[in-house]
Write a protein that holds these residues in place. Structure first.
Motif, PDB file in Angstrom:
ATOM      1  N   GLN A  75       5.373   9.697  -6.781  1.00  0.00           N
ATOM      2  CA  GLN A  75       4.603   8.299  -6.746  1.00  0.00           C
ATOM      3  C   GLN A  75       5.200   7.236  -7.675  1.00  0.00           C
ATOM      4  O   GLN A  75       5.883   7.720  -8.908  1.00  0.00           O
ATOM      5  CB  GLN A  75       2.913   8.877  -7.419  1.00  0.00           C
ATOM      6  CG  GLN A  75       3.185   9.176  -8.490  1.00  0.00           C
ATOM      7  CD  GLN A  75       1.411   9.576  -9.038  1.00  0.00           C
ATOM      8  OE1 GLN A  75       0.505   8.917  -8.458  1.00  0.00           O
ATOM      9  NE2 GLN A  75       1.285  10.431  -9.871  1.00  0.00           N
TER      10      GLN A  75
ATOM     11  N   GLY B 100       3.486  13.241   4.279  1.00  0.00           N
ATOM     12  CA  GLY B 100       2.663  12.141   4.299  1.00  0.00           C
ATOM     13  C   GLY B 100       2.826  11.418   3.153  1.00  0.00           C
ATOM     14  O   GLY B 100       3.553  11.727   2.192  1.00  0.00           O
ATOM     15  N   ARG B 101       2.670   9.992   3.462  1.00  0.00           N
ATOM     16  CA  ARG B 101       2.713   8.749   2.392  1.00  0.00           C
ATOM     17  C   ARG B 101       1.817   7.906   2.575  1.00  0.00           C
ATOM     18  O   ARG B 101       1.239   7.620   3.538  1.00  0.00           O
ATOM     19  CB  ARG B 101       4.344   8.379   2.568  1.00  0.00           C
ATOM     20  CG  ARG B 101       4.519   7.667   3.879  1.00  0.00           C
ATOM     21  CD  ARG B 101       5.931   7.039   3.784  1.00  0.00           C
ATOM     22  NE  ARG B 101       7.050   7.865   3.455  1.00  0.00           N
ATOM     23  CZ  ARG B 101       8.242   7.577   2.974  1.00  0.00           C
ATOM     24  NH1 ARG B 101       8.687   6.271   3.214  1.00  0.00           N
ATOM     25  NH2 ARG B 101       9.111   8.341   2.815  1.00  0.00           N
ATOM     26  N   TYR B 102       1.912   7.076   1.467  1.00  0.00           N
ATOM     27  CA  TYR B 102       1.009   5.673   1.281  1.00  0.00           C
ATOM     28  C   TYR B 102       1.802   5.161   0.646  1.00  0.00           C
ATOM     29  O   TYR B 102       2.358   5.045  -0.537  1.00  0.00           O
ATOM     30  CB  TYR B 102      -0.250   6.302   0.635  1.00  0.00           C
ATOM     31  CG  TYR B 102      -1.243   4.954   0.649  1.00  0.00           C
ATOM     32  CD1 TYR B 102      -2.053   4.619   1.491  1.00  0.00           C
ATOM     33  CD2 TYR B 102      -1.063   4.227  -0.551  1.00  0.00           C
ATOM     34  CE1 TYR B 102      -2.962   3.429   1.334  1.00  0.00           C
ATOM     35  CE2 TYR B 102      -1.823   2.850  -0.815  1.00  0.00           C
ATOM     36  CZ  TYR B 102      -2.749   2.828   0.011  1.00  0.00           C
ATOM     37  OH  TYR B 102      -3.705   1.730  -0.202  1.00  0.00           O
ATOM     38  N   ASP B 103       1.910   3.389   1.227  1.00  0.00           N
ATOM     39  CA  ASP B 103       2.676   2.470   0.476  1.00  0.00           C
ATOM     40  C   ASP B 103       1.646   1.091   0.668  1.00  0.00           C
ATOM     41  O   ASP B 103       1.953   0.579   1.826  1.00  0.00           O
ATOM     42  CB  ASP B 103       4.159   2.454   1.029  1.00  0.00           C
ATOM     43  CG  ASP B 103       4.802   1.352   0.225  1.00  0.00           C
ATOM     44  OD1 ASP B 103       4.381   0.836  -0.774  1.00  0.00           O
ATOM     45  OD2 ASP B 103       5.995   1.167   0.477  1.00  0.00           O
TER      46      ASP B 103
ATOM     47  N   ARG C 232      -4.729  13.972  -2.890  1.00  0.00           N
ATOM     48  CA  ARG C 232      -5.408  12.972  -3.539  1.00  0.00           C
ATOM     49  C   ARG C 232      -4.586  12.692  -5.021  1.00  0.00           C
ATOM     50  O   ARG C 232      -4.492  13.307  -5.952  1.00  0.00           O
ATOM     51  CB  ARG C 232      -6.792  12.926  -4.028  1.00  0.00           C
ATOM     52  CG  ARG C 232      -7.530  12.085  -4.643  1.00  0.00           C
ATOM     53  CD  ARG C 232      -8.981  12.375  -4.970  1.00  0.00           C
ATOM     54  NE  ARG C 232      -9.849  12.387  -3.953  1.00  0.00           N
ATOM     55  CZ  ARG C 232     -11.124  12.245  -3.545  1.00  0.00           C
ATOM     56  NH1 ARG C 232     -11.723  12.753  -4.816  1.00  0.00           N
ATOM     57  NH2 ARG C 232     -11.701  12.197  -2.401  1.00  0.00           N
TER      58      ARG C 232
ATOM     59  N   GLN D 235      -6.226   7.635  -4.248  1.00  0.00           N
ATOM     60  CA  GLN D 235      -5.974   7.472  -2.930  1.00  0.00           C
ATOM     61  C   GLN D 235      -5.435   8.610  -2.259  1.00  0.00           C
ATOM     62  O   GLN D 235      -4.763   9.356  -2.664  1.00  0.00           O
ATOM     63  CB  GLN D 235      -4.770   6.503  -2.653  1.00  0.00           C
ATOM     64  CG  GLN D 235      -4.298   6.344  -1.430  1.00  0.00           C
ATOM     65  CD  GLN D 235      -5.276   5.697  -0.699  1.00  0.00           C
ATOM     66  OE1 GLN D 235      -5.781   4.365  -1.169  1.00  0.00           O
ATOM     67  NE2 GLN D 235      -5.610   5.761   0.530  1.00  0.00           N
ATOM     68  N   ASN D 236      -6.348   9.140  -1.043  1.00  0.00           N
ATOM     69  CA  ASN D 236      -6.310  10.204  -0.273  1.00  0.00           C
ATOM     70  C   ASN D 236      -5.037   9.932   0.662  1.00  0.00           C
ATOM     71  O   ASN D 236      -4.842   8.802   1.402  1.00  0.00           O
ATOM     72  CB  ASN D 236      -7.484  10.399   0.607  1.00  0.00           C
ATOM     73  CG  ASN D 236      -8.361  11.253  -0.369  1.00  0.00           C
ATOM     74  OD1 ASN D 236      -8.248  11.429  -1.278  1.00  0.00           O
ATOM     75  ND2 ASN D 236      -9.851  10.985   0.146  1.00  0.00           N
ATOM     76  N   VAL D 237      -4.112  10.805   0.664  1.00  0.00           N
ATOM     77  CA  VAL D 237      -3.021  10.791   1.665  1.00  0.00           C
ATOM     78  C   VAL D 237      -2.923  11.888   2.477  1.00  0.00           C
ATOM     79  O   VAL D 237      -2.974  13.296   2.059  1.00  0.00           O
ATOM     80  CB  VAL D 237      -1.525  10.930   0.919  1.00  0.00           C
ATOM     81  CG1 VAL D 237      -0.398  10.861   1.946  1.00  0.00           C
ATOM     82  CG2 VAL D 237      -1.527   9.493  -0.186  1.00  0.00           C
TER      83      VAL D 237
ATOM     84  N   VAL E 193      -1.380  14.658   4.629  1.00  0.00           N
ATOM     85  CA  VAL E 193       0.013  15.360   4.601  1.00  0.00           C
ATOM     86  C   VAL E 193      -0.053  16.265   5.989  1.00  0.00           C
ATOM     87  O   VAL E 193      -0.551  17.245   6.080  1.00  0.00           O
ATOM     88  CB  VAL E 193       0.163  16.360   3.367  1.00  0.00           C
ATOM     89  CG1 VAL E 193       1.369  16.851   3.721  1.00  0.00           C
ATOM     90  CG2 VAL E 193      -0.037  15.353   2.368  1.00  0.00           C
TER      91      VAL E 193
ATOM     92  N   HIS F 101       2.634   6.602  -2.631  1.00  0.00           N
ATOM     93  CA  HIS F 101       2.602   7.835  -2.752  1.00  0.00           C
ATOM     94  C   HIS F 101       3.285   8.809  -1.774  1.00  0.00           C
ATOM     95  O   HIS F 101       3.112   8.358  -0.644  1.00  0.00           O
ATOM     96  CB  HIS F 101       1.044   8.318  -2.892  1.00  0.00           C
ATOM     97  CG  HIS F 101       0.009   7.629  -3.782  1.00  0.00           C
ATOM     98  ND1 HIS F 101       0.534   7.359  -5.072  1.00  0.00           N
ATOM     99  CD2 HIS F 101      -0.977   6.860  -3.467  1.00  0.00           C
ATOM    100  CE1 HIS F 101      -0.264   6.996  -5.659  1.00  0.00           C
ATOM    101  NE2 HIS F 101      -1.095   6.288  -4.878  1.00  0.00           N
ATOM    102  N   ASP F 102       3.863   9.909  -2.079  1.00  0.00           N
ATOM    103  CA  ASP F 102       4.586  10.569  -1.061  1.00  0.00           C
ATOM    104  C   ASP F 102       4.454  12.045  -1.215  1.00  0.00           C
ATOM    105  O   ASP F 102       4.465  12.724  -2.500  1.00  0.00           O
ATOM    106  CB  ASP F 102       6.158  10.413  -1.390  1.00  0.00           C
ATOM    107  CG  ASP F 102       6.959  10.972  -0.185  1.00  0.00           C
ATOM    108  OD1 ASP F 102       6.565  10.749   1.014  1.00  0.00           O
ATOM    109  OD2 ASP F 102       7.926  11.564  -0.304  1.00  0.00           O
TER     110      ASP F 102
END
Length: 287
Positions: free
Chosen positions: A146, A195-198, A268, A250-252, A254, A180-181
């Motif tokens: 992260q 999974g990831r969030y950007d 999370r 933040q929920n990611v 995967v 987040h990765d």
């Protein structure tokens, strides 16, 4: 005889004139002129540069397995339910701008608003060895990453000024770009879930600080860059402040890599930490 008489009369007249002049009132001296000393006020707009040091302390990451008809992690291969990351950032540059209003010049209460944006460049990797799918077998490898590229705060300020020294508290909106990765591998090292969030996120921030307005006749003003760039300003101030920020969780998702795994996980991530700022401002308006 006549000449002596005339001389005596002239001397008598001269003495009498001097005596009368001495009895006349003297002309009053003009009153002294007092130049009022300007009273400093924090009222006005300001803008400046700052150096920011950001650090985090045990940002939580929780992971649960999601599989139709089975909510346990066993069927997917065990992954860490709870872990965390921590990191000290590095000193980076940022900028700020805002407005203050002081109710009484000199010493008194000050209210205002400030917007600051700082490059943080915080990145943390976390590798966790979990329990294998088979008892006694090799462990599953879970990797979390992260980062917070930059952080901004839009806060209200309430403080008290002791002439050129102001102490204040602040609180309001925090915002920034978070990443987040999560990558989960098989015991053999093949990537099984990813999974990831950007994206941009908002939250809150609160803290306080102290600021000092450098007197115009201080030698420190010789180091003010603005005077050499032709910037017209009323004062230069230096500051130091601390804030705690929280951008929430933040929920990611995967998800399984096709042909390697099935089902999915949800990790999370929580993003929070502290930031220390030190910098200088150019003040415009007021005295």
């Amino acid at each position: 005889m006549m000449k002596k008489l005339l001389l005596a009369s002239a001397a008598t007249a001269l003495v009498s004139t001097a005596a009368v002049a001495a009895d006349l009132p003297r002309r009053a001296a003009p009153p002294p002129v007092f130049t009022p000393v300007p009273v400093f006020t924090w009222t006005g707009f300001y803008a400046g540069l700052e150096s920011a040091y950001t650090f985090t302390d045990r940002e939580r990451i929780t992971t649960v397995g999601v599989l139709p008809g089975n909510a346990t992690n066993v069927a997917l291969g065990r992954r860490p339910f709870l872990t965390s990351t921590s990191q000290d950032g590095i000193a980076n540059i940022g900028g700020t701008a805002g407005y203050n209003y002081q109710f009484t010049p000199g010493s008194g209460f000050v209210v205002g608003v400030a917007n600051s944006i700082d490059w943080t460049d915080i990145t943390k990797n976390r590798v966790v060895l979990g329990t294998g799918n088979v008892a006694g077998g090799p462990p599953n490898i879970s990797q979390f990453r992260q980062s917070l590229d930059w952080l901004g705060t839009l806060t209200g300020r309430v403080g008290y000024a002791f002439d050129r020294v102001m102490v204040y508290g602040m609180g309001g909106l925090a915002y920034g770009n978070v990443f987040h990765d999560a990558n989960f591998y098989t015991p053999g090292g093949a990537l099984q879930f990813a999974g990831r969030y950007d994206d941009f996120k908002t939250g809150f921030a609160y803290g306080g600080g102290i600021e000092f307005a450098i007197p115009t006749d201080s030698f420190l003003n010789y180091f003010a860059v603005g005077k050499y760039l032709g910037i017209k300003y009323d004062a230069v101030t230096i500051k130091a402040e601390y804030l705690h920020y929280d951008l929430g969780t933040q929920n990611v998702l995967v998800a399984a890599i096709p042909g390697v795994g099935n089902g999915s996980y949800i990790s999370r991530f929580r993003t929070e930490g502290s930031i220390v700022r030190a910098g200088f401002n150019y003040k415009f308006g007021g005295f």
